[in-house]
Design an enzyme around this catalytic site. Sequence first.
Site, PDB file in Angstrom:
ATOM      1  N   ASP A  32       0.894   2.602   3.630  1.00 59.37           N
ATOM      2  CA  ASP A  32      -0.005   3.640   3.295  1.00 59.37           C
ATOM      3  C   ASP A  32       0.632   4.996   3.171  1.00 59.37           C
ATOM      4  OD1 ASP A  32      -2.335   4.970   2.213  1.00 59.37           O
ATOM      5  OD2 ASP A  32      -3.725   4.899   4.087  1.00 59.37           O
ATOM      6  N   ARG A  77       1.904   8.791  -6.434  1.00 57.24           N
ATOM      7  CA  ARG A  77       1.465   9.936  -7.003  1.00 57.24           C
ATOM      8  C   ARG A  77       1.641  10.410  -8.517  1.00 57.24           C
ATOM      9  NH1 ARG A  77      -2.062  10.023  -3.102  1.00 57.24           N
ATOM     10  NH2 ARG A  77      -1.297  10.900  -1.150  1.00 57.24           N
ATOM     11  N   ASN A 113      -5.090   5.438  -7.159  1.00 57.63           N
ATOM     12  CA  ASN A 113      -5.680   6.938  -7.126  1.00 57.63           C
ATOM     13  C   ASN A 113      -4.834   7.916  -7.879  1.00 57.63           C
ATOM     14  OD1 ASN A 113      -3.989   7.103  -4.813  1.00 57.63           O
ATOM     15  ND2 ASN A 113      -5.536   8.061  -3.556  1.00 57.63           N
ATOM     16  N   HIS A 118      -5.483  -1.064   5.825  1.00 54.72           N
ATOM     17  CA  HIS A 118      -5.115  -0.145   6.979  1.00 54.72           C
ATOM     18  C   HIS A 118      -6.281  -0.485   8.057  1.00 54.72           C
ATOM     19  CE1 HIS A 118      -8.053   2.091   4.334  1.00 54.72           C
ATOM     20  NE2 HIS A 118      -7.118   2.819   3.868  1.00 54.72           N
ATOM     21  N   HIS A 137       1.313   5.081  -2.099  1.00 57.77           N
ATOM     22  CA  HIS A 137       0.937   6.230  -3.038  1.00 57.77           C
ATOM     23  C   HIS A 137       2.040   6.855  -3.689  1.00 57.77           C
ATOM     24  CE1 HIS A 137      -3.529   5.571  -1.823  1.00 57.77           C
ATOM     25  NE2 HIS A 137      -3.069   5.580  -0.734  1.00 57.77           N
ATOM     26  N   HIS A 154     -10.938  -0.273   0.834  1.00 60.17           N
ATOM     27  CA  HIS A 154     -10.545   0.846   2.018  1.00 60.17           C
ATOM     28  C   HIS A 154     -11.959   1.022   2.610  1.00 60.17           C
ATOM     29  CE1 HIS A 154      -9.781   5.301   2.663  1.00 60.17           C
ATOM     30  NE2 HIS A 154     -10.833   5.401   3.084  1.00 60.17           N
ATOM     31  N   HIS A 191       0.860  -1.268   0.098  1.00 60.61           N
ATOM     32  CA  HIS A 191       0.060  -0.051  -0.152  1.00 60.61           C
ATOM     33  C   HIS A 191       0.645   1.292  -0.011  1.00 60.61           C
ATOM     34  CE1 HIS A 191      -4.176   1.695   1.671  1.00 60.61           C
ATOM     35  NE2 HIS A 191      -3.556   2.839   0.961  1.00 60.61           N
ATOM     36  N   HIS A 233       2.125  14.404   0.386  1.00 59.69           N
ATOM     37  CA  HIS A 233       1.254  15.628   0.170  1.00 59.69           C
ATOM     38  C   HIS A 233       1.907  16.849  -0.032  1.00 59.69           C
ATOM     39  CE1 HIS A 233      -2.838  13.595   0.271  1.00 59.69           C
ATOM     40  NE2 HIS A 233      -2.508  13.236   1.370  1.00 59.69           N
TER      41      HIS A 233
HETATM   42 ZN   LIG Z   1      -7.192   3.762   2.428  1.00 63.29          ZN
HETATM   43 ZN   LIG Z   2      -4.082   4.450   1.109  1.00 56.55          ZN
END
Ligand SMILES: [Zn+2]
Ligand SMILES: [Zn+2]
Length: 451
Positions: A311, A68, A98, A238, A66, A185, A64, A315
């Site tokens: 996770d 980006r 995502n 998570h 991200h 999720h 998991h 940002h």
């Molecule tokens: Zn999530």
């Molecule tokens: Zn996530």
Amino acid sequence: MTASQQTASQTWLIRNVRPAGGPATDLILSEGRITETGSGLTAPGAQVLDGTGLIALPGLVDLHTHLREPGREDAETVLTGTQAAALGGYTAVHAMANTEPVADTAGVVEQIWRLGRQAGYCDVQPVGAVTVGLEGSRLAELGAMADSAARVRIFSDDGRCVSDAVLMRRALEYVKAFGGVIAQHAQEPRLTEGAQLNEGEMSGLLGLAGWPAVAEEAIIARDCLLTAHVGSALHVCHVSTAGSVEIIRWAKSKGWRVTAEVTPHHLLLTDELAASYDPVYKVNPPLRTAADVAALRAGLADGTIDCVATDHAPHAVEDKETEWHVAAFGMTGLETALRVVHAAMVETGLLDWAQVADRMSVRPAAIGQLDGTAIGAAGQSLSAALHGRPLTAGSPANLVLYDPAARSVVDPAQHASRSRNTPFAGMDLPGQVIATFLRGEPVVLDGKLAR
Ligand SMILES: [Zn+2]
Ligand SMILES: [Zn+2]
């Protein structure tokens, strides 16, 4: 680029290291594999690394992450994210879908997969979206993503919940045909409208809209039942509440194919940190209570929760360092995960190093089907691209060397991640990643990127 093209020609002799915390031994790495283990080994012409005092673990695998890219390269790129992963001891990460555009077609997942191969610091296994555009209305091209060069096996709308029960059922049915997994999720959307912090004493005290545990638990219970009904495989992202651990323990006792992950931050931090209104502690799912943390630790220790997943959610400063209500949810985690698990699970006596190897490499590799046990039909050989394998002769040389006696204060300015939103900044944590080898090539040496 294929795995064999990336194989290093340099031979390495690692002396006196303790695989999974066991008795010290020497390891020889050559042509991308561990070729020999034992004491007093010699390898003429090899680079020698003194591993005295160090633990060797199979390269960590994150289910998991991200990254980006594409779309938010100001927060992270595949290159910077995989550099962060390597510095944290990871040799494979699963990149969540995502992105912008969303990874919901064979084209996008292949693009991300190729960017990972080009970066070369860590294998990148794309996760495919469950629904088109993560919009929760119709299934994405799951089969095309599975058949693509990226060979997607895990599908998730992470960031959003597949809340429609019929759609969730269809997704579970669809991936069953090729042995895929739906990673959920778990967040009931109506119960979490405007939610900011775990619903409880702290949210009341701080005047932040509550995020009830039941919003997570209701979806997990429903999905366990759906998975059993369909005979498919569910992975719960998570897990953050004591009640969720209980539901998953019950589902596993039934023999249902349910696996689960917990993040490092949910193993160490509680909602009391939000008293500062510092949005660095704003995360989805939210930090919970000390009782939840204790239940998560116990669940990871007894195997109810299969693995640790970061996770990692980088940002940009303008999205995170702002007022609590408007700040983005998420924390970075790749570079600190092993140290946090060391503090939360090893120093507390809940896991030994062999169990850490299991929860951070062996099991996540099995869930992501990176360990070779599900290979065959696809025609792939037992290649050096495999992860989560024991540190024995013949295994791919994907491993991390870790100094358990080290201790230091976390300084995000030294992180390779393009973002700085770590809740562990300034915290004194045990341990240090000394070296990470990907297919026999050092991508991290002396705690720094090796190239
Ligand atoms: Zn999530
Ligand atoms: Zn996530």
